[in-house]
Design a protein around this motif. Structure first.
Motif, PDB file in Angstrom:
ATOM      1  N   ALA A  66      -9.907  13.397   4.488  1.00  0.00           N
ATOM      2  CA  ALA A  66      -9.729  12.677   6.000  1.00  0.00           C
ATOM      3  C   ALA A  66      -9.053  11.386   6.080  1.00  0.00           C
ATOM      4  O   ALA A  66      -7.767  11.305   6.986  1.00  0.00           O
ATOM      5  N   ILE A  67      -9.051  10.716   5.372  1.00  0.00           N
ATOM      6  CA  ILE A  67      -8.268   9.118   5.515  1.00  0.00           C
ATOM      7  C   ILE A  67      -6.427   8.639   5.542  1.00  0.00           C
ATOM      8  O   ILE A  67      -5.561   8.785   5.778  1.00  0.00           O
ATOM      9  N   TRP A  68      -6.807   9.816   4.002  1.00  0.00           N
ATOM     10  CA  TRP A  68      -5.099  10.006   3.644  1.00  0.00           C
ATOM     11  C   TRP A  68      -4.350  10.766   4.710  1.00  0.00           C
ATOM     12  O   TRP A  68      -3.311  10.766   5.198  1.00  0.00           O
ATOM     13  N   GLU A  69      -4.959  11.843   5.332  1.00  0.00           N
ATOM     14  CA  GLU A  69      -4.141  12.212   6.282  1.00  0.00           C
ATOM     15  C   GLU A  69      -4.561  12.164   7.559  1.00  0.00           C
ATOM     16  O   GLU A  69      -2.812  12.291   7.973  1.00  0.00           O
ATOM     17  N   LEU A  70      -5.007  10.772   7.895  1.00  0.00           N
ATOM     18  CA  LEU A  70      -4.406  10.009   8.634  1.00  0.00           C
ATOM     19  C   LEU A  70      -3.594   9.359   8.537  1.00  0.00           C
ATOM     20  O   LEU A  70      -2.774   8.440   9.734  1.00  0.00           O
ATOM     21  N   LYS A  71      -3.655   8.605   7.241  1.00  0.00           N
ATOM     22  CA  LYS A  71      -2.495   7.125   6.894  1.00  0.00           C
ATOM     23  C   LYS A  71      -1.487   8.144   6.621  1.00  0.00           C
ATOM     24  O   LYS A  71      -0.244   7.578   7.402  1.00  0.00           O
ATOM     25  N   TYR A  72      -1.212   9.016   5.569  1.00  0.00           N
ATOM     26  CA  TYR A  72       0.301   9.394   5.394  1.00  0.00           C
ATOM     27  C   TYR A  72       0.565  10.655   5.173  1.00  0.00           C
ATOM     28  O   TYR A  72       1.529  11.168   5.720  1.00  0.00           O
ATOM     29  N   HIS A  73      -0.356  11.883   6.764  1.00  0.00           N
ATOM     30  CA  HIS A  73       0.264  12.734   6.984  1.00  0.00           C
ATOM     31  C   HIS A  73       0.423  13.386   8.660  1.00  0.00           C
ATOM     32  O   HIS A  73       0.100  14.250   9.367  1.00  0.00           O
ATOM     33  N   HIS A  74       0.484  11.755   9.195  1.00  0.00           N
ATOM     34  CA  HIS A  74       0.675  11.849  10.902  1.00  0.00           C
ATOM     35  C   HIS A  74      -0.824  13.172  11.885  1.00  0.00           C
ATOM     36  O   HIS A  74      -0.026  13.386  12.508  1.00  0.00           O
ATOM     37  N   LYS A  75      -1.464  12.964  10.796  1.00  0.00           N
ATOM     38  CA  LYS A  75      -2.713  13.151  11.551  1.00  0.00           C
ATOM     39  C   LYS A  75      -3.702  12.054  12.698  1.00  0.00           C
ATOM     40  O   LYS A  75      -4.699  12.140  12.023  1.00  0.00           O
ATOM     41  N   ARG A  76      -2.604  11.981  13.153  1.00  0.00           N
ATOM     42  CA  ARG A  76      -3.689  10.426  14.092  1.00  0.00           C
ATOM     43  C   ARG A  76      -4.739  11.034  15.000  1.00  0.00           C
ATOM     44  O   ARG A  76      -5.830  10.347  15.485  1.00  0.00           O
ATOM     45  N   TYR A  77      -4.981  12.138  15.508  1.00  0.00           N
ATOM     46  CA  TYR A  77      -6.213  13.322  16.243  1.00  0.00           C
ATOM     47  C   TYR A  77      -7.631  11.909  15.215  1.00  0.00           C
ATOM     48  O   TYR A  77      -8.625  12.704  15.782  1.00  0.00           O
ATOM     49  N   PRO A 112      -4.689  -5.120  12.070  1.00  0.00           N
ATOM     50  CA  PRO A 112      -3.645  -5.226  12.241  1.00  0.00           C
ATOM     51  C   PRO A 112      -2.772  -4.683  10.884  1.00  0.00           C
ATOM     52  O   PRO A 112      -3.010  -5.159   9.650  1.00  0.00           O
ATOM     53  N   ILE A 113      -2.186  -3.706  10.941  1.00  0.00           N
ATOM     54  CA  ILE A 113      -0.479  -3.276  10.128  1.00  0.00           C
ATOM     55  C   ILE A 113       0.433  -4.189   9.785  1.00  0.00           C
ATOM     56  O   ILE A 113       0.913  -4.870  11.844  1.00  0.00           O
ATOM     57  N   SER A 114       1.533  -4.635   9.764  1.00  0.00           N
ATOM     58  CA  SER A 114       2.706  -5.755   9.200  1.00  0.00           C
ATOM     59  C   SER A 114       3.582  -4.336  10.502  1.00  0.00           C
ATOM     60  O   SER A 114       2.996  -3.196  10.640  1.00  0.00           O
ATOM     61  N   ASN A 115       4.460  -4.662  11.187  1.00  0.00           N
ATOM     62  CA  ASN A 115       5.418  -4.075  12.044  1.00  0.00           C
ATOM     63  C   ASN A 115       6.060  -3.406  11.431  1.00  0.00           C
ATOM     64  O   ASN A 115       6.363  -1.550  11.431  1.00  0.00           O
ATOM     65  N   LYS A 116       6.152  -3.219  10.515  1.00  0.00           N
ATOM     66  CA  LYS A 116       7.320  -2.511   9.383  1.00  0.00           C
ATOM     67  C   LYS A 116       6.501  -1.111   8.630  1.00  0.00           C
ATOM     68  O   LYS A 116       7.092  -0.370   9.228  1.00  0.00           O
ATOM     69  N   LYS A 117       5.298  -1.063   8.640  1.00  0.00           N
ATOM     70  CA  LYS A 117       4.429  -0.141   8.311  1.00  0.00           C
ATOM     71  C   LYS A 117       4.459   0.636   9.716  1.00  0.00           C
ATOM     72  O   LYS A 117       4.106   1.890   9.178  1.00  0.00           O
ATOM     73  N   THR A 118       3.916   0.201  10.436  1.00  0.00           N
ATOM     74  CA  THR A 118       3.324   0.285  11.787  1.00  0.00           C
ATOM     75  C   THR A 118       4.929   1.664  11.990  1.00  0.00           C
ATOM     76  O   THR A 118       4.529   2.815  12.882  1.00  0.00           O
ATOM     77  N   LYS A 119       6.480   0.717  11.663  1.00  0.00           N
ATOM     78  CA  LYS A 119       7.264   2.027  12.375  1.00  0.00           C
ATOM     79  C   LYS A 119       7.488   2.810  10.961  1.00  0.00           C
ATOM     80  O   LYS A 119       7.593   4.118  11.303  1.00  0.00           O
ATOM     81  N   LEU A 120       7.300   2.587   9.746  1.00  0.00           N
ATOM     82  CA  LEU A 120       7.408   3.733   9.030  1.00  0.00           C
ATOM     83  C   LEU A 120       5.981   4.422   9.052  1.00  0.00           C
ATOM     84  O   LEU A 120       6.199   6.049   9.585  1.00  0.00           O
ATOM     85  N   ARG A 121       5.033   4.672   9.662  1.00  0.00           N
ATOM     86  CA  ARG A 121       3.588   5.068   9.617  1.00  0.00           C
ATOM     87  C   ARG A 121       3.870   6.014  10.860  1.00  0.00           C
ATOM     88  O   ARG A 121       3.466   6.729  11.103  1.00  0.00           O
ATOM     89  N   GLY A 122       4.232   5.111  12.110  1.00  0.00           N
ATOM     90  CA  GLY A 122       4.331   6.135  13.144  1.00  0.00           C
ATOM     91  C   GLY A 122       3.651   5.337  14.053  1.00  0.00           C
ATOM     92  O   GLY A 122       3.263   5.255  15.345  1.00  0.00           O
ATOM     93  N   TYR A 123       2.190   4.916  13.935  1.00  0.00           N
ATOM     94  CA  TYR A 123       1.400   4.131  14.029  1.00  0.00           C
ATOM     95  C   TYR A 123       0.002   3.012  13.350  1.00  0.00           C
ATOM     96  O   TYR A 123       0.279   3.894  12.206  1.00  0.00           O
ATOM     97  N   ASN A 124      -0.577   2.125  13.835  1.00  0.00           N
ATOM     98  CA  ASN A 124      -2.325   2.218  13.050  1.00  0.00           C
ATOM     99  C   ASN A 124      -3.059   2.773  12.627  1.00  0.00           C
ATOM    100  O   ASN A 124      -3.603   2.784  14.315  1.00  0.00           O
ATOM    101  N   GLN A 125      -3.163   3.104  12.020  1.00  0.00           N
ATOM    102  CA  GLN A 125      -4.704   3.759  11.508  1.00  0.00           C
ATOM    103  C   GLN A 125      -6.092   3.671  12.314  1.00  0.00           C
ATOM    104  O   GLN A 125      -6.886   4.436  12.900  1.00  0.00           O
ATOM    105  N   ALA A 126      -6.030   2.275  11.655  1.00  0.00           N
ATOM    106  CA  ALA A 126      -6.909   1.678  11.984  1.00  0.00           C
ATOM    107  C   ALA A 126      -7.040   1.312  13.953  1.00  0.00           C
ATOM    108  O   ALA A 126      -8.084   1.803  14.683  1.00  0.00           O
TER     109      ALA A 126
END
Ligand SMILES: [Zn+2]
Length: 223
Positions: A66-77, A112-126
């Protein structure tokens, strides 16, 4: 490189809309993580570090996925769902916290995560989890504060460091508080996806308290 990443994000986004979502573990339809599967997830030991609580054991394959999908597969929901679970599992702790805030709202701050990570991932999972958490409470209970703690240094991921002492050093000084006057005397819950040794959340607790917060606790989905 950048445009390829962008195309991939659009593709995943469209796929999510076109195909109904199944439970990530048992594939039952129209549930992103069904209750049946939630009940099977191994729980974490209650207290991880002082003032930090986690719901699930990160070694459990369902929560790990679940956490992997949220962080790396764009499953923000999935963040919304995990935030709801965080609320449900800590309902007693939340009632206790609410008793000591004299009717004022409890601030909720996502790690918070860094701006660089936010851009890469599209959002902060937390932040996605924190939103689900706040939406679960009665109106007026929580106030989401996403711009108070910022990450100013893009440090190594904590999970990549095995030595406990080095982990604590790795997070020292990487966060900064904006508008400290807002948090004076307030009660705050920090929300995160995974806590390993509690180093990151402990560091945030420390700087928030130093800036005048009354009480700060950390809630993580997994440990
Ligand atoms: Zn399921």
């Amino acid at each position: 490189m950048k445009s390829r990443l962008y195309i991939k994000q659009i593709k995943n986004f469209l796929l999510d809309i076109l195909f109904p979502t199944n439970c990530l573990s048992c594939q039952v339809k129209n549930e992103i993580l069904c209750n049946n599967c939630v009940q099977k997830i191994k729980l974490a030991e209650r207290e991880t570090s002082e003032n930090i609580l986690a719901v699930f054991d990160y070694r459990d394959p369902i929560i790990k996925k679940a956490i992997w999908e949220l962080k790396y597969h764009h499953k923000r929901y999935l963040g919304e769902k995990l935030g709801q679970l965080l609320y449900e599992f800590f309902i007693e702790d939340i009632s206790e916290i609410k008793m000591n805030v004299s009717g004022r709202s409890v601030y909720v701050i996502p790690t918070p995560i860094s701006n660089k990570k936010t851009k890469l991932r599209g959002y902060n999972q937390a932040l996605a989890i924190a939103k689900g958490f706040c939406n679960s409470g009665e109106s007026g209970t929580f106030e989401l504060k996403n711009n108070i703690v910022v990450k100013k240094v893009d440090n190594l991921p904590q999970a990549k460091i095995t030595n406990r002492k080095k982990r604590l050093e790795n997070v020292r000084g990487v966060f900064e508080i904006k508008n400290p006057e807002i948090i004076k005397g307030r009660t705050i819950i920090i929300v995160d996806d995974v806590t390993t040794t509690g180093g990151t959340i402990s560091e945030i607790i420390k700087i928030l308290k130093k800036a005048g917060a009354k009480k700060v606790v950390g809630f993580a989905v997994a440990h």
